[in-house]
Each structure stands twice: as structure tokens, then as C-alpha cells.
Design an enzyme around this catalytic site. Structure first.
Site, short mmCIF file in Angstrom:
data_model
loop_
_atom_site.label_atom_id
_atom_site.label_comp_id
_atom_site.label_asym_id
_atom_site.label_seq_id
_atom_site.Cartn_x
_atom_site.Cartn_y
_atom_site.Cartn_z
CG HIS A 137 -1.94 -1.13 1.11
ND1 HIS A 137 -2.74 -1.35 0.15
CD2 HIS A 137 -2.02 -2.04 1.95
CE1 HIS A 137 -3.55 -2.41 0.48
NE2 HIS A 137 -3.24 -2.97 1.62
CG ASP A 171 -2.79 -8.29 0.69
OD1 ASP A 171 -1.92 -8.84 1.72
OD2 ASP A 171 -4.01 -7.57 1.06
CG HIS A 173 -6.61 -5.11 1.69
ND1 HIS A 173 -6.07 -6.06 2.75
CD2 HIS A 173 -7.46 -4.75 2.06
CE1 HIS A 173 -6.87 -6.14 3.63
NE2 HIS A 173 -7.86 -5.25 3.46
CG ASP A 260 -5.14 -9.82 3.39
OD1 ASP A 260 -4.77 -10.66 2.57
OD2 ASP A 260 -4.81 -8.69 3.68
N1 Q9C Z 1 -9.03 -3.17 11.19
C1 Q9C Z 1 -2.50 -5.12 4.18
O1 Q9C Z 1 -3.14 -6.36 4.26
N2 Q9C Z 1 -8.26 -2.10 7.04
N3 Q9C Z 1 -3.05 -4.04 4.90
C2 Q9C Z 1 -8.36 -2.11 8.58
C3 Q9C Z 1 -9.85 -3.13 10.10
C4 Q9C Z 1 -6.73 -1.77 6.69
C5 Q9C Z 1 -4.63 -4.12 5.07
C6 Q9C Z 1 -9.55 -2.35 9.09
C7 Q9C Z 1 -6.54 -2.61 5.59
C8 Q9C Z 1 -5.02 -2.66 5.39
C9 Q9C Z 1 -1.03 -5.07 3.80
ZN ZN Z 2 -4.23 -6.98 2.80
#
Ligand code: Q9C
Ligand code: ZN
Length: 317
Positions: A137, A171, A173, A260
Site C-alpha cells: 500500500h 493479497d 487488498h 488475508d
Molecule cells: N482493522 C494489508 O493487508 N483496514 N493491509 C483495517 C480493520 C486496513 C491491510 C480495518 C487494511 C490494510 C497489507
Molecule cells: Zn491485505
């Protein structure tokens, strides 16, 4: 297989993040990659090696120098090891705090990825960079989504001096940072399979109409998938993505590997069971490319070791 790992990541261990106005425990914990390292050691899957130390120039070449200096400076101003500073610029969210040890940990995560890249250059076939904090990100001048420096992108920039690089980002995301850093380049292909950004982080990028710009037109490919995506449709998408990697014919493949997508991930939303990671590994291994696996997300701490183990059984088969 070599696994690059350093304990320096522990210096970055925020206690909280802010999500929809609530203060909640930090999901991106040190135990994540410790769980993976422990399982892979038990199963004797690979040989653990420490990262080499590279010049900070590699970070400055991919990121805005003021941004890099900002993180370094803010980290140095944090008083106690457990304290977190939430920046209000060079940042896209409320999930990415800076601690005393953040710069050091993030620098070692970059070294972990680049050490893997150098091993590929020296002829290794599969290398696993067990990075933390994650990186995909992180944009040119923006931290976000638990990421500070873009480990996979810096490794890709390094390898691209030798030959074409494909980055496959699996991933959950969208890797907005990695996409941005190569958006105008035709020698680095970025392909991502992820949750529909209309409903999941990073919200503003990862749509299928984003395909690159200028010379880079056609060298970015996004596969946004609906929440609830299961193994069958995920596998079809993966096969399509891998076909594109094959057509591109890169010298190197980098996989931004997030766990994830797992059915029980606390912040995900796909339905992949642990056994699917073996299938994923197998499909990727069929390409027979020199492949660097870079760890990104995955938050179901107790199951991460099993996912990694299955993935490496698959890719090595
Ligand atoms: N606590 C990576 O997987 N959303 N980043 C958080 C729930 C953020 C994920 C909401 C997602 C970022 C590297
Ligand atoms: Zn992620």
C-alpha cells in the site's frame, strides 16, 4: 528454498489503530510472521537466512526523499518504545502509526525483499522474503494500510535492471502503492487479484478500468472480486492472471503474498480454505519462473503458518 527473515520487525509493534472512529487492537502484529517462521522451521521447509544490509538509496529511489526523511525524523522524535505517532500528512488512513522502531523495521523489511531479489539474480529459483511491516500500500510519498516502504516494488525496481519483472499481487487488498510506482512502465507488469475496492480498502484504486498510462498502458491489470469469492472462482481468476504473466514473459516473477484471502481472516472477506494455498502455490509454480515471494498481509495469526506451509508445498511440487 531460502527464507529471508530478521527479528528487527519486532521494533515495530503498535498497540492500536483507529477504525471507523474506534480505537481497536492493531491487526498487523509481530506474531504474524513469527507464526509463519515457527511453522516453516518445524516443517523444515527452507533454509533461514538473515537479510543483508543495503544502502538507503534503494528506498530513496522508489520513494519521495522528503517522505523517507519524514518517517525517519518522526520515528526519532517518539519518546517511549510503546508510543505511536499518527501522522497527518504523507499518510492515507488511521492504520499506519509511526513508532521509535518503525523506520528501522521498515528498512529491514526492504532489505529482506532486496536480499531475496539478489538471490534470484544469482540463480536461486524460489526465495521467500518474510517481510514485516508489509509494503504494497505504500506509494511514492504516502504510507497507509500498515505499509511504510514498498518492499515488493523496491525489489522489482532492483530486478528490473536485469530483465522484465512481473508482479502478481494476491493479497486480499489492492496494492495501490505497487500499481502507482509502475503505472507508466512497460517493463514491469503489475497484476492484482483483490476485493472490490468499492467496498474494501484502499477504496480509491484497484478497479478494472485502471490499466496503466503512457508507455505503461496495458501493463497494469486488476481483477476486483466480490466479497464471498470462493476457491472455484478465485482459481479461474488466478489462472487468467497467470496466463497474462506467461504472455509477458518476464525474467523474474514477484508474488506479493497476502494470507488475508483466508476464509477466517478477521479483516478479509473471501472464502479460501487453508488447503487452497497449496493449489495457489502449485498454479504459480507451473510457470517455472525465478520467483520471489514477498509477504504482505494476513491476520489470522494462528493459521498463518499452515497457509504458508501449504503454499510452499504447492509451489515446490
Ligand atoms: N482493522 C494489508 O493487508 N483496514 N493491509 C483495517 C480493520 C486496513 C491491510 C480495518 C487494511 C490494510 C497489507
Ligand atoms: Zn491485505
Amino acid at each position: 528454498m531460502r527464507i529471508i527473515y530478521s527479528e528487527t520487525h519486532r521494533k515495530h509493534a503498535p498497540r492500536w489503530e483507529f477504525f471507523e472512529g474506534e480505537k481497536i487492537p492493531y491487526a498487523e502484529k509481530p506474531e504474524r510472521i513469527e507464526s509463519i517462521a515457527k511453522k516453516l522451521k518445524e516443517k523444515k521447509v527452507g533454509e533461514f537466512v538473515s537479510p543483508k544490509e543495503y544502502s538507503e538509496d534503494l528506498i530513496y529511489q522508489s520513494h519521495n526523499p522528503h517522505y523517507v526523511d519524514f518517517i525517519k525524523k518522526k520515528a526519532s522524535l517518539v519518546k517511549n518504545p510503546q508510543d505511536s505517532f499518527f501522522a497527518s500528512y504523507y499518510i492515507m488512513d488511521t492504520y499506519t502509526p509511526i513508532q521509535q522502531g518503525t523506520y528501522q523495521a521498515a528498512k529491514v523489511a526492504v532489505d529482506t525483499a532486496v536480499t531475496g531479489a539478489e538471490l534470484l539474480q544469482n540463480g536461486e529459483k524460489i526465495v521467500y522474503s518474510l517481510c514485516r511491516p508489509p509494503g504494497h500500500h505504500a506509494e511514492h510519498a504516502t504510507m497507509g494500510g500498515y505499509c511504510y516502504f514498498n518492499n515488493a516494488a523496491i525489489a522489482a525496481a532492483y530486478l528490473s535492471k536485469t530483465g522484465k519483472v512481473a508482479i502478481l499481487d494476491v493479497d486480499f487488498h489492492h496494492g495501490n502503492g505497487t500499481q502507482q510506482l509502475f503505472y507508466d512502465r512497460s517493463d514491469v507488469l503489475y497484476i492484482s487479484i483483490h476485493a472490490d475496492p468499492a467496498v474494501k480498502f484502499p477504496y480509491e484504486s484497484g478497479f478494472s478500468h485502471e490499466t496503466g498510462v503512457g508507455k505503461g498502458k496495458g501493463f497494469t491489470k486488476n481483477y476486483p472480486l466480490p466479497l464471498g469469492t470462493d476457491s472455484t472462482s478465485y482459481r479461474k481468476t488466478l489462472q487468467d492472471a497467470l496466463k497474462k504473466v506467461k504472455q509477458f514473459n518476464p525474467a523474474f516473477l514477484i508474488v506479493s503474498l497476502g494470507f488475508d484471502t483466508y476464509e477466517k481472516d478477521p479483516i478479509g472477506g473471501f472464502l479460501l480454505p487453508i488447503s487452497f494455498y497449496e493449489v495457489m502455490g502449485k498454479e504459480i509454480g507451473l510457470l517455472k519462473k525465478s520467483t520471489l515471494i514477498v509477504q504482505e498481509g494476513g491476520y489470522a495469526v494462528d493459521a498463518l503458518g499452515d497457509m504458508a506451509y501449504h503454499f510452499f508445498v504447492g509451489i515446490s511440487s
